[in-house]
Design a protein around this motif. Structure first.
Motif, PDB file in Angstrom:
ATOM      1  N   GLY A  27       0.798  -1.096   0.254  1.00  0.00           N
ATOM      2  CA  GLY A  27      -0.208  -0.252   0.262  1.00  0.00           C
ATOM      3  C   GLY A  27       0.633   1.387  -0.021  1.00  0.00           C
ATOM      4  O   GLY A  27       0.636   2.406  -0.938  1.00  0.00           O
ATOM      5  N   LEU A  28       2.233   1.697   0.995  1.00  0.00           N
ATOM      6  CA  LEU A  28       2.244   2.540   1.005  1.00  0.00           C
ATOM      7  C   LEU A  28       3.319   2.379  -0.237  1.00  0.00           C
ATOM      8  O   LEU A  28       3.883   3.762  -0.692  1.00  0.00           O
ATOM      9  CB  LEU A  28       3.779   1.968   2.269  1.00  0.00           C
ATOM     10  CG  LEU A  28       3.438   2.803   3.545  1.00  0.00           C
ATOM     11  CD1 LEU A  28       4.064   2.452   4.547  1.00  0.00           C
ATOM     12  CD2 LEU A  28       3.614   4.353   3.635  1.00  0.00           C
ATOM     13  N   SER A  29       3.481   1.700  -0.900  1.00  0.00           N
ATOM     14  CA  SER A  29       4.708   1.603  -2.004  1.00  0.00           C
ATOM     15  C   SER A  29       4.142   2.193  -3.165  1.00  0.00           C
ATOM     16  O   SER A  29       4.613   3.100  -3.772  1.00  0.00           O
ATOM     17  CB  SER A  29       5.231   0.258  -2.527  1.00  0.00           C
ATOM     18  OG  SER A  29       6.188  -0.685  -1.423  1.00  0.00           O
ATOM     19  N   ASP A  30       2.377   1.877  -3.556  1.00  0.00           N
ATOM     20  CA  ASP A  30       1.610   1.821  -4.225  1.00  0.00           C
ATOM     21  C   ASP A  30       1.598   3.618  -4.497  1.00  0.00           C
ATOM     22  O   ASP A  30       1.289   4.771  -5.283  1.00  0.00           O
ATOM     23  CB  ASP A  30       0.533   1.648  -4.612  1.00  0.00           C
ATOM     24  CG  ASP A  30      -0.658   2.451  -5.350  1.00  0.00           C
ATOM     25  OD1 ASP A  30      -0.247   1.491  -6.527  1.00  0.00           O
ATOM     26  OD2 ASP A  30      -1.784   2.304  -5.147  1.00  0.00           O
ATOM     27  N   ARG A  31       1.037   4.017  -2.541  1.00  0.00           N
ATOM     28  CA  ARG A  31       1.032   5.698  -2.600  1.00  0.00           C
ATOM     29  C   ARG A  31       2.675   6.533  -2.753  1.00  0.00           C
ATOM     30  O   ARG A  31       2.497   7.832  -3.438  1.00  0.00           O
ATOM     31  CB  ARG A  31       1.017   5.779  -1.003  1.00  0.00           C
ATOM     32  CG  ARG A  31      -0.946   5.358  -1.337  1.00  0.00           C
ATOM     33  CD  ARG A  31      -1.661   6.085  -0.952  1.00  0.00           C
ATOM     34  NE  ARG A  31      -1.692   7.166  -0.695  1.00  0.00           N
ATOM     35  CZ  ARG A  31      -2.581   7.471   0.278  1.00  0.00           C
ATOM     36  NH1 ARG A  31      -3.388   6.557   1.004  1.00  0.00           N
ATOM     37  NH2 ARG A  31      -3.049   9.106   0.687  1.00  0.00           N
ATOM     38  N   LEU A  32       4.007   5.397  -2.451  1.00  0.00           N
ATOM     39  CA  LEU A  32       5.101   6.847  -2.330  1.00  0.00           C
ATOM     40  C   LEU A  32       5.701   6.846  -3.636  1.00  0.00           C
ATOM     41  O   LEU A  32       6.407   7.784  -4.279  1.00  0.00           O
ATOM     42  CB  LEU A  32       5.668   6.048  -1.130  1.00  0.00           C
ATOM     43  CG  LEU A  32       4.933   7.020   0.090  1.00  0.00           C
ATOM     44  CD1 LEU A  32       5.616   6.326   0.982  1.00  0.00           C
ATOM     45  CD2 LEU A  32       4.445   8.285   0.096  1.00  0.00           C
ATOM     46  N   ILE A  33       5.804   5.348  -4.320  1.00  0.00           N
ATOM     47  CA  ILE A  33       7.105   5.168  -5.358  1.00  0.00           C
ATOM     48  C   ILE A  33       6.424   5.180  -6.736  1.00  0.00           C
ATOM     49  O   ILE A  33       5.305   3.804  -6.995  1.00  0.00           O
ATOM     50  CB  ILE A  33       7.522   3.721  -5.211  1.00  0.00           C
ATOM     51  CG1 ILE A  33       7.773   3.302  -3.716  1.00  0.00           C
ATOM     52  CG2 ILE A  33       8.452   2.970  -6.125  1.00  0.00           C
ATOM     53  CD1 ILE A  33       8.697   2.394  -2.863  1.00  0.00           C
ATOM     54  N   PRO A  34       6.537   5.921  -8.192  1.00  0.00           N
ATOM     55  CA  PRO A  34       5.383   5.959  -8.913  1.00  0.00           C
ATOM     56  C   PRO A  34       5.953   4.922  -9.736  1.00  0.00           C
ATOM     57  O   PRO A  34       5.044   4.742 -10.937  1.00  0.00           O
ATOM     58  CB  PRO A  34       6.627   7.232  -9.282  1.00  0.00           C
ATOM     59  CG  PRO A  34       6.972   7.746  -8.321  1.00  0.00           C
ATOM     60  CD  PRO A  34       7.874   6.917  -7.157  1.00  0.00           C
ATOM     61  N   ALA A  35       7.220   3.912  -9.260  1.00  0.00           N
ATOM     62  CA  ALA A  35       7.229   3.062 -10.814  1.00  0.00           C
ATOM     63  C   ALA A  35       6.541   2.017 -10.157  1.00  0.00           C
ATOM     64  O   ALA A  35       6.049   0.790 -10.689  1.00  0.00           O
ATOM     65  CB  ALA A  35       8.511   1.960 -10.823  1.00  0.00           C
ATOM     66  N   VAL A  36       5.788   1.796  -9.117  1.00  0.00           N
ATOM     67  CA  VAL A  36       4.945   1.072  -8.406  1.00  0.00           C
ATOM     68  C   VAL A  36       3.559   0.987  -8.423  1.00  0.00           C
ATOM     69  O   VAL A  36       3.007   2.421  -8.365  1.00  0.00           O
ATOM     70  CB  VAL A  36       4.921   0.190  -6.540  1.00  0.00           C
ATOM     71  CG1 VAL A  36       4.092  -0.444  -6.139  1.00  0.00           C
ATOM     72  CG2 VAL A  36       6.853  -0.251  -6.347  1.00  0.00           C
ATOM     73  N   GLU A  37       2.762   0.146  -9.187  1.00  0.00           N
ATOM     74  CA  GLU A  37       1.050   0.758  -9.270  1.00  0.00           C
ATOM     75  C   GLU A  37       0.330  -0.358  -9.586  1.00  0.00           C
ATOM     76  O   GLU A  37       0.541  -1.589  -9.932  1.00  0.00           O
ATOM     77  CB  GLU A  37       0.833   1.143 -11.106  1.00  0.00           C
ATOM     78  CG  GLU A  37      -0.606   1.607 -10.642  1.00  0.00           C
ATOM     79  CD  GLU A  37      -0.633   2.674 -12.393  1.00  0.00           C
ATOM     80  OE1 GLU A  37      -1.848   2.803 -13.055  1.00  0.00           O
ATOM     81  OE2 GLU A  37       0.359   3.196 -13.136  1.00  0.00           O
ATOM     82  N   LEU A  38      -0.630  -0.605  -7.878  1.00  0.00           N
ATOM     83  CA  LEU A  38      -1.213  -1.946  -7.856  1.00  0.00           C
ATOM     84  C   LEU A  38      -2.934  -2.016  -8.936  1.00  0.00           C
ATOM     85  O   LEU A  38      -3.183  -0.789  -9.718  1.00  0.00           O
ATOM     86  CB  LEU A  38      -1.747  -2.099  -6.813  1.00  0.00           C
ATOM     87  CG  LEU A  38      -1.008  -1.976  -5.459  1.00  0.00           C
ATOM     88  CD1 LEU A  38      -1.142  -1.780  -4.257  1.00  0.00           C
ATOM     89  CD2 LEU A  38      -0.537  -3.570  -5.432  1.00  0.00           C
ATOM     90  N   PRO A  39      -3.305  -3.101  -9.902  1.00  0.00           N
ATOM     91  CA  PRO A  39      -4.375  -3.247 -10.884  1.00  0.00           C
ATOM     92  C   PRO A  39      -4.640  -2.692 -10.005  1.00  0.00           C
ATOM     93  O   PRO A  39      -5.407  -2.283  -8.220  1.00  0.00           O
ATOM     94  CB  PRO A  39      -4.021  -5.027 -10.738  1.00  0.00           C
ATOM     95  CG  PRO A  39      -2.836  -5.302 -10.471  1.00  0.00           C
ATOM     96  CD  PRO A  39      -2.446  -4.482  -8.876  1.00  0.00           C
ATOM     97  N   SER A  40      -6.222  -1.789 -10.789  1.00  0.00           N
ATOM     98  CA  SER A  40      -7.034  -1.049 -10.434  1.00  0.00           C
ATOM     99  C   SER A  40      -7.619  -2.212  -9.029  1.00  0.00           C
ATOM    100  O   SER A  40      -8.272  -1.401  -8.044  1.00  0.00           O
ATOM    101  CB  SER A  40      -7.215  -0.612 -10.857  1.00  0.00           C
ATOM    102  OG  SER A  40      -8.001  -1.829 -12.339  1.00  0.00           O
ATOM    103  N   SER A  41      -7.819  -3.327  -9.669  1.00  0.00           N
ATOM    104  CA  SER A  41      -9.389  -4.067  -8.411  1.00  0.00           C
ATOM    105  C   SER A  41      -8.367  -4.906  -6.699  1.00  0.00           C
ATOM    106  O   SER A  41      -8.690  -5.064  -6.125  1.00  0.00           O
ATOM    107  CB  SER A  41      -9.564  -5.537  -9.336  1.00  0.00           C
ATOM    108  OG  SER A  41      -7.529  -6.145  -9.071  1.00  0.00           O
TER     109      SER A  41
END
Length: 201
Positions: free
Chosen positions: A26-40
């Motif tokens: 969760g933190l990585s998705d918020r703070l690291i531009p290269a990390v993006e969780l799938p929409s679901s």
């Protein structure tokens, strides 16, 4: 292959600490531009989810270091760690969830497979951790709990962080974890057999 290493490492991390990989994802998705969780799986990085997961992470870290309470915590986490393993494996391998109004699609499209794989991996790691902890507590009267728990938290953090940032390193850490578990289980089995032999002798 990389997705499998990521998912496996995250699920193994969940087997040691249910909330660590979820919080780091969760933190990585918020703070690291290269990390993006799938929409679901984007809900993992929502404010509410991060606050709840963060609080549960802190609670587990503390509870797992207190002798006797750590055994109760392991029983409670027998459900949470595999569940977390399924979630992080699914998110790590970009598996898609299915809407509640289409439960049949969950099975017909094999969407369930990555989640079940994650559950199984986390469950195996959790079972090995619990067995090792019981043996160590029996030998040391519970004094080993804080030390083992700190090592497990560090391993969980390292696996999850490496899976998110450097998957190849996570693969190496995963191999190290497997070897460590095998060695510890063999030692535990030998001690148990030695005690049984001494009791009969």
């Amino acid at each position: 292959m990389i997705e499998f290493i990521i998912g496996t490492s995250l699920a193994a991390s969940a087997g040691l600490n249910a909330w660590m990989p979820l919080f780091l994802l969760g933190l990585s998705d918020r703070l690291i531009p290269a990390v993006e969780l799938p929409s679901s799986w984007a809900w993992i990085s929502s404010d509410l989810a991060l606050w709840i997961i963060g609080a549960l992470l802190a609670l587990e870290i503390v509870a797992d270091k207190i002798p006797a309470l750590d055994s109760i915590n392991d029983v409670v986490q027998s459900i949470m760690r595999p569940a977390s393993g399924g979630i992080v494996f699914g998110a790590g391998t970009s598996a898609q969830t299915v809407a509640v109004d289409d439960p049949a699609g969950f099975f017909s499209q094999n969407t369930w497979v990555p989640i079940v794989v994650g559950i199984a991996i986390a469950l195996v790691v959790h079972a090995a951790k619990s067995a090792t902890r019981v043996a160590a507590n029996a030998v040391t009267g519970g004094l080993a709990a804080p030390v083992l728990s700190t090592a497990e938290d560090a391993a969980s953090f390292s696996l999850a962080a490496a899976a998110i940032i450097v998957p190849i390193v996570a693969g190496l850490l995963l191999i190290g974890l497997i070897i460590t578990v095998i060695v510890l289980m063999r030692r535990w089995r030998r001690r148990r057999e030695a005690k049984a032999a001494a009791a009969h002798g």
